[in-house]
Design a protein around this motif. Structure first.
Motif, PDB file in Angstrom:
ATOM      1  N   SER A  87       0.825  -1.211   0.000  1.00  0.00           N
ATOM      2  CA  SER A  87       0.000   0.000   0.000  1.00  0.00           C
ATOM      3  C   SER A  87       0.861   1.263   0.000  1.00  0.00           C
ATOM      4  O   SER A  87       0.587   2.220  -0.742  1.00  0.00           O
ATOM      5  CB  SER A  87      -0.927   0.001   1.224  1.00  0.00           C
ATOM      6  N   ALA A  88       1.911   1.267   0.821  1.00  0.00           N
ATOM      7  CA  ALA A  88       2.792   2.441   0.904  1.00  0.00           C
ATOM      8  C   ALA A  88       3.513   2.677  -0.418  1.00  0.00           C
ATOM      9  O   ALA A  88       3.626   3.823  -0.884  1.00  0.00           O
ATOM     10  CB  ALA A  88       3.799   2.257   2.035  1.00  0.00           C
ATOM     11  N   VAL A  89       4.007   1.611  -1.035  1.00  0.00           N
ATOM     12  CA  VAL A  89       4.707   1.745  -2.318  1.00  0.00           C
ATOM     13  C   VAL A  89       3.745   2.219  -3.403  1.00  0.00           C
ATOM     14  O   VAL A  89       4.083   3.090  -4.222  1.00  0.00           O
ATOM     15  CB  VAL A  89       5.366   0.410  -2.706  1.00  0.00           C
ATOM     16  N   ALA A  90       2.532   1.669  -3.427  1.00  0.00           N
ATOM     17  CA  ALA A  90       1.538   2.076  -4.427  1.00  0.00           C
ATOM     18  C   ALA A  90       1.186   3.549  -4.262  1.00  0.00           C
ATOM     19  O   ALA A  90       1.038   4.286  -5.248  1.00  0.00           O
ATOM     20  CB  ALA A  90       0.286   1.216  -4.303  1.00  0.00           C
ATOM     21  N   ARG A  93       4.035   5.632  -5.606  1.00  0.00           N
ATOM     22  CA  ARG A  93       4.031   5.612  -7.075  1.00  0.00           C
ATOM     23  C   ARG A  93       2.948   6.541  -7.618  1.00  0.00           C
ATOM     24  O   ARG A  93       3.175   7.280  -8.590  1.00  0.00           O
ATOM     25  CB  ARG A  93       3.799   4.195  -7.579  1.00  0.00           C
ATOM     26  N   SER A  94       1.768   6.508  -7.011  1.00  0.00           N
ATOM     27  CA  SER A  94       0.679   7.355  -7.491  1.00  0.00           C
ATOM     28  C   SER A  94       0.995   8.834  -7.291  1.00  0.00           C
ATOM     29  O   SER A  94       0.451   9.694  -7.993  1.00  0.00           O
ATOM     30  CB  SER A  94      -0.630   6.998  -6.781  1.00  0.00           C
ATOM     31  N   ALA A  95       1.885   9.115  -6.319  1.00  0.00           N
ATOM     32  CA  ALA A  95       2.300  10.500  -6.078  1.00  0.00           C
ATOM     33  C   ALA A  95       3.429  10.930  -7.008  1.00  0.00           C
ATOM     34  O   ALA A  95       3.902  12.069  -6.942  1.00  0.00           O
ATOM     35  CB  ALA A  95       2.729  10.664  -4.625  1.00  0.00           C
ATOM     36  N   GLY A  96       3.881   9.994  -7.860  1.00  0.00           N
ATOM     37  CA  GLY A  96       4.885  10.343  -8.859  1.00  0.00           C
ATOM     38  C   GLY A  96       6.279   9.801  -8.617  1.00  0.00           C
ATOM     39  O   GLY A  96       7.174  10.020  -9.431  1.00  0.00           O
ATOM     40  N   GLU A  97       6.489   9.071  -7.522  1.00  0.00           N
ATOM     41  CA  GLU A  97       7.815   8.513  -7.245  1.00  0.00           C
ATOM     42  C   GLU A  97       8.091   7.345  -8.192  1.00  0.00           C
ATOM     43  O   GLU A  97       7.297   6.412  -8.285  1.00  0.00           O
ATOM     44  CB  GLU A  97       7.910   8.041  -5.795  1.00  0.00           C
ATOM     45  N   GLU A  98       9.232   7.402  -8.872  1.00  0.00           N
ATOM     46  CA  GLU A  98       9.593   6.351  -9.820  1.00  0.00           C
ATOM     47  C   GLU A  98      10.931   5.694  -9.496  1.00  0.00           C
ATOM     48  O   GLU A  98      11.234   4.625 -10.024  1.00  0.00           O
ATOM     49  CB  GLU A  98       9.647   6.922 -11.243  1.00  0.00           C
ATOM     50  N   ASP A  99      11.732   6.316  -8.649  1.00  0.00           N
ATOM     51  CA  ASP A  99      13.044   5.771  -8.321  1.00  0.00           C
ATOM     52  C   ASP A  99      12.903   4.485  -7.510  1.00  0.00           C
ATOM     53  O   ASP A  99      12.244   4.459  -6.468  1.00  0.00           O
ATOM     54  CB  ASP A  99      13.839   6.802  -7.509  1.00  0.00           C
ATOM     55  N   SER A 100      13.509   3.424  -7.986  1.00  0.00           N
ATOM     56  CA  SER A 100      13.357   2.113  -7.357  1.00  0.00           C
ATOM     57  C   SER A 100      13.883   2.083  -5.926  1.00  0.00           C
ATOM     58  O   SER A 100      13.285   1.457  -5.042  1.00  0.00           O
ATOM     59  CB  SER A 100      14.080   1.038  -8.185  1.00  0.00           C
ATOM     60  N   GLU A 102      14.085   4.633  -3.824  1.00  0.00           N
ATOM     61  CA  GLU A 102      13.173   5.388  -2.960  1.00  0.00           C
ATOM     62  C   GLU A 102      11.916   4.581  -2.653  1.00  0.00           C
ATOM     63  O   GLU A 102      11.395   4.613  -1.535  1.00  0.00           O
ATOM     64  CB  GLU A 102      12.814   6.729  -3.606  1.00  0.00           C
ATOM     65  N   LEU A 103      11.426   3.847  -3.630  1.00  0.00           N
ATOM     66  CA  LEU A 103      10.260   2.993  -3.402  1.00  0.00           C
ATOM     67  C   LEU A 103      10.598   1.868  -2.428  1.00  0.00           C
ATOM     68  O   LEU A 103       9.777   1.498  -1.574  1.00  0.00           O
ATOM     69  CB  LEU A 103       9.761   2.420  -4.728  1.00  0.00           C
ATOM     70  N   PHE A 104      11.807   1.338  -2.554  1.00  0.00           N
ATOM     71  CA  PHE A 104      12.262   0.306  -1.619  1.00  0.00           C
ATOM     72  C   PHE A 104      12.287   0.860  -0.195  1.00  0.00           C
ATOM     73  O   PHE A 104      11.868   0.192   0.755  1.00  0.00           O
ATOM     74  CB  PHE A 104      13.653  -0.170  -2.033  1.00  0.00           C
ATOM     75  N   ILE A 105      12.772   2.079  -0.042  1.00  0.00           N
ATOM     76  CA  ILE A 105      12.843   2.707   1.285  1.00  0.00           C
ATOM     77  C   ILE A 105      11.442   2.948   1.844  1.00  0.00           C
ATOM     78  O   ILE A 105      11.198   2.763   3.038  1.00  0.00           O
ATOM     79  CB  ILE A 105      13.655   4.015   1.208  1.00  0.00           C
ATOM     80  N   VAL A 106      10.512   3.332   0.979  1.00  0.00           N
ATOM     81  CA  VAL A 106       9.123   3.503   1.419  1.00  0.00           C
ATOM     82  C   VAL A 106       8.584   2.185   1.978  1.00  0.00           C
ATOM     83  O   VAL A 106       7.944   2.150   3.028  1.00  0.00           O
ATOM     84  CB  VAL A 106       8.241   3.991   0.247  1.00  0.00           C
ATOM     85  N   GLY A 107       8.840   1.093   1.260  1.00  0.00           N
ATOM     86  CA  GLY A 107       8.402  -0.223   1.730  1.00  0.00           C
ATOM     87  C   GLY A 107       9.081  -0.621   3.031  1.00  0.00           C
ATOM     88  O   GLY A 107       8.448  -1.202   3.922  1.00  0.00           O
ATOM     89  N   ALA A 108      10.374  -0.299   3.148  1.00  0.00           N
ATOM     90  CA  ALA A 108      11.114  -0.615   4.371  1.00  0.00           C
ATOM     91  C   ALA A 108      10.549   0.152   5.558  1.00  0.00           C
ATOM     92  O   ALA A 108      10.394  -0.398   6.657  1.00  0.00           O
ATOM     93  CB  ALA A 108      12.596  -0.282   4.185  1.00  0.00           C
ATOM     94  N   ASN A 149      12.076  -8.217  -2.925  1.00  0.00           N
ATOM     95  CA  ASN A 149      12.898  -7.002  -2.920  1.00  0.00           C
ATOM     96  C   ASN A 149      13.697  -6.859  -4.212  1.00  0.00           C
ATOM     97  O   ASN A 149      13.905  -5.749  -4.710  1.00  0.00           O
ATOM     98  CB  ASN A 149      13.823  -6.999  -1.700  1.00  0.00           C
ATOM     99  N   ASN A 150      14.152  -7.972  -4.739  1.00  0.00           N
ATOM    100  CA  ASN A 150      14.839  -7.940  -6.038  1.00  0.00           C
ATOM    101  C   ASN A 150      13.920  -7.395  -7.124  1.00  0.00           C
ATOM    102  O   ASN A 150      14.335  -6.598  -7.972  1.00  0.00           O
ATOM    103  CB  ASN A 150      15.319  -9.343  -6.425  1.00  0.00           C
ATOM    104  N   VAL A 151      12.669  -7.835  -7.094  1.00  0.00           N
ATOM    105  CA  VAL A 151      11.688  -7.375  -8.084  1.00  0.00           C
ATOM    106  C   VAL A 151      11.432  -5.882  -7.912  1.00  0.00           C
ATOM    107  O   VAL A 151      11.402  -5.122  -8.888  1.00  0.00           O
ATOM    108  CB  VAL A 151      10.375  -8.168  -7.948  1.00  0.00           C
ATOM    109  N   LEU A 152      11.251  -5.435  -6.671  1.00  0.00           N
ATOM    110  CA  LEU A 152      10.972  -4.020  -6.414  1.00  0.00           C
ATOM    111  C   LEU A 152      12.138  -3.135  -6.852  1.00  0.00           C
ATOM    112  O   LEU A 152      11.943  -2.073  -7.448  1.00  0.00           O
ATOM    113  CB  LEU A 152      10.690  -3.810  -4.924  1.00  0.00           C
ATOM    114  N   LEU A 153      13.359  -3.590  -6.564  1.00  0.00           N
ATOM    115  CA  LEU A 153      14.539  -2.801  -6.907  1.00  0.00           C
ATOM    116  C   LEU A 153      14.919  -2.911  -8.379  1.00  0.00           C
ATOM    117  O   LEU A 153      15.708  -2.114  -8.886  1.00  0.00           O
ATOM    118  CB  LEU A 153      15.723  -3.226  -6.032  1.00  0.00           C
TER     119      LEU A 153
END
Length: 210
Positions: A87-90, A93-100, A102-108, A149-153
């Motif tokens: 949910s946090a990663v989604a 992403r909807s807010a415009g974050e595309e860097d892998s 940064e998305l990993f850190i959001v999930g962490a 995590n490999n997939v997300l990154l």
């Protein structure tokens, strides 16, 4: 014959399902409390059903026994981690974050927040006191976490990248352990920020390996 609630018919099957779900919820909550207080080995079914205001027969009907209750709590805890991170990663992403990264850190961050919110369960599952075979279940879930995590990154499939993602996943897990043991939310937040700093240094997208 259907019952009526607020002008709407409710079938007997729907009523029974609702009662079943509530019984399971109460038993799981009681098991959570008893396991957290006594550990898996010392806890007994009688204590759980007494806490739940239920019966031994009901517990065995819905879960099968103490081991199954423990594993149901584990699956619920892991499912909450996964749902919160997704949910946090989604949302990011909807807010415009595309860097892998940064998305990993959001999930962490979502995972570590859950480690504090459900710290009683985190402590229960990390103390080594579980039913036979539980450590194997934990290891299998850990390997799946690394794969996700490999997939997300979106890292390339090289030995260095696989190693780095494994290290990062372990780092988050250990940070979660420390957070679960923290005496305050302030201390937990410090650990989260330290974990994020280490993640940025280890950046698996740009490993500093010659």
């Amino acid at each position: 014959m259907a019952r009526k609630t607020a002008g709407k018919p409710v079938t007997s099957n729907a009523w029974q399902w609702g009662r079943t779900a509530e019984t399971q919820r109460v038993l799981l909550q009681a098991a959570r409390e008893v396991f957290s207080e006594q550990g898996f080995a010392e806890a007994n079914v009688a204590d759980i059903v007494e806490r739940a205001g239920s019966s031994v027969g009901s517990l065995y009907h819905h879960f099968g026994g103490k081991t199954e209750l423990f594993l149901a709590l584990w699956e619920e805890h892991q499912g909450a981690h996964e749902r919160n991170a997704i949910s946090a990663v989604a949302k990011a992403r909807s807010a415009g974050e595309e860097d892998s990264l940064e998305l990993f850190i959001v999930g962490a961050r979502a995972y570590l927040q859950g480690s504090w919110q459900r710290r009683d369960l985190a402590r229960l599952f990390m103390n080594g006191d579980g039913p036979p075979g539980f450590e194997q279940i934990r290891r299998t879930r850990g390997r799946e976490w690394i794969r996700q995590n490999n997939v997300l990154l979106r890292t390339s499939n090289t030995a260095v990248n696989r190693f780095t993602v494994s290290v990062l996943t372990t780092l988050i897990g250990e940070a979660g352990r420390e957070i679960a043991m923290s005496p305050s939310k302030r201390e937990a937040n410090k650990i989260t920020e330290a974990a994020v700093r280490y993640i940025r240094r280890l950046d698996p997208l740009h490993p500093e390996v010659e």
